[in-house]
Design an enzyme around this catalytic site. Sequence first.
Site, mmCIF file in Angstrom:
data_model
loop_
_atom_site.group_PDB
_atom_site.id
_atom_site.type_symbol
_atom_site.label_atom_id
_atom_site.label_comp_id
_atom_site.label_asym_id
_atom_site.label_seq_id
_atom_site.Cartn_x
_atom_site.Cartn_y
_atom_site.Cartn_z
ATOM 1 C CG ASP A 1 34.638 34.275 37.821
ATOM 2 O OD1 ASP A 1 34.032 33.009 37.300
ATOM 3 O OD2 ASP A 1 35.686 34.468 37.961
ATOM 4 C CG ASN B 1 46.303 38.286 39.554
ATOM 5 O OD1 ASN B 1 45.468 37.746 40.266
ATOM 6 N ND2 ASN B 1 45.906 38.994 38.678
ATOM 7 C CG HIS C 1 41.899 36.723 40.115
ATOM 8 N ND1 HIS C 1 42.521 36.801 38.665
ATOM 9 C CD2 HIS C 1 41.730 35.407 40.008
ATOM 10 C CE1 HIS C 1 42.379 35.806 38.271
ATOM 11 N NE2 HIS C 1 41.824 34.935 38.813
ATOM 12 C CD GLU D 1 42.601 40.088 37.053
ATOM 13 O OE1 GLU D 1 42.860 39.521 37.852
ATOM 14 O OE2 GLU D 1 42.624 40.128 35.743
HETATM 15 C C1 GLP Z 1 40.132 32.250 36.903
HETATM 16 C C2 GLP Z 1 38.881 32.610 37.754
HETATM 17 C C3 GLP Z 1 38.549 32.276 39.062
HETATM 18 C C4 GLP Z 1 39.376 30.935 39.489
HETATM 19 C C5 GLP Z 1 40.707 31.241 39.141
HETATM 20 C C6 GLP Z 1 41.657 29.996 39.586
HETATM 21 O O1 GLP Z 1 40.767 33.265 36.308
HETATM 22 N N1 GLP Z 1 38.019 33.740 37.395
HETATM 23 O O2 GLP Z 1 37.179 32.303 39.258
HETATM 24 O O3 GLP Z 1 39.019 30.531 40.694
HETATM 25 O O4 GLP Z 1 41.085 32.101 38.126
HETATM 26 O O5 GLP Z 1 41.629 29.367 38.497
HETATM 27 P P1 GLP Z 1 42.281 27.645 38.402
HETATM 28 O O6 GLP Z 1 41.602 26.945 39.332
HETATM 29 O O7 GLP Z 1 42.026 27.183 37.103
HETATM 30 O O8 GLP Z 1 43.620 28.013 38.748
#
Ligand code: GLP
Length: 242
Positions: A67, A136, A138, A143
């Site tokens: 992403d 949340n 995702h 989302e």
């Molecule tokens: C982000 C990204 C995801 C990521 C997730 C968790 O917003 N869009 O690709 O896997 O949230 O992030 P983190 O590993 O920093 O908790």
Amino acid sequence: MKISVFPTSEALAEAAARRVVNALRERPDVVLGLPAGRTPVGVYAELARLTVAGEADFSSATAFALDEFVGIDHSHPASFHRFIREHLIDPVHLPHDQFHGLNGAAGDLQAECDRYETAIRDAGGIGLQLLGIGGNGHIGFNEPADALPASTHRVTLLEATRLASAALFDGDIARVPREALTIGVGTILKAEAVILLAAGQGKAASVERMVRGPITPMLPASFLQAHRSVEIFLDQAAASRL
Ligand code: GLP
């Protein structure tokens, strides 16, 4: 879903890296799907270490970033493409022309999404998709919503996600883009194998709903229950509600 719980973040990172190395050994030209975020950093560091030690060879692999924020090009400090390049692609010497990312600064974002989906398909689809999970529920930037587009698309970010991303923008939520591009849940479900990583108490509730709850677009990770090869790597805090 195969769930493994690890006592330390180091043990989690080692196990997940070992799983990636095994996939590479089985198929040196494996197509990897890769997340940015805090959670995979230890895994990427371990993969770099294994490459230096001569135990991993990424020279024939292909990788697709999961992403990207809208309005952000690959040189921006908050770019997920840049993050993955710095934490994994360069340290493991994966050739740059075999690493693909979404261009959040593209003039025509729909065309960019279509280009990306076609590039993944032309590469034969994703062989091993690594994922994190949002607080949340995702995955990627898919989302919670009434309905989820299946393929790569443009998405409006929820406030909680923008808040969780503020650290990338000097802690200033006003600077966090309101939209992002992400591969779709359908794209993820087409991967041959999925490994989801989660660490910390802040992920415990979404992990529980992902594993135990109904399959619902209000918890996008719950769709992974329908995939035949999903491994969940958790630390004890993330597993605390299971
Ligand atoms: C982000 C990204 C995801 C990521 C997730 C968790 O917003 N869009 O690709 O896997 O949230 O992030 P983190 O590993 O920093 O908790």
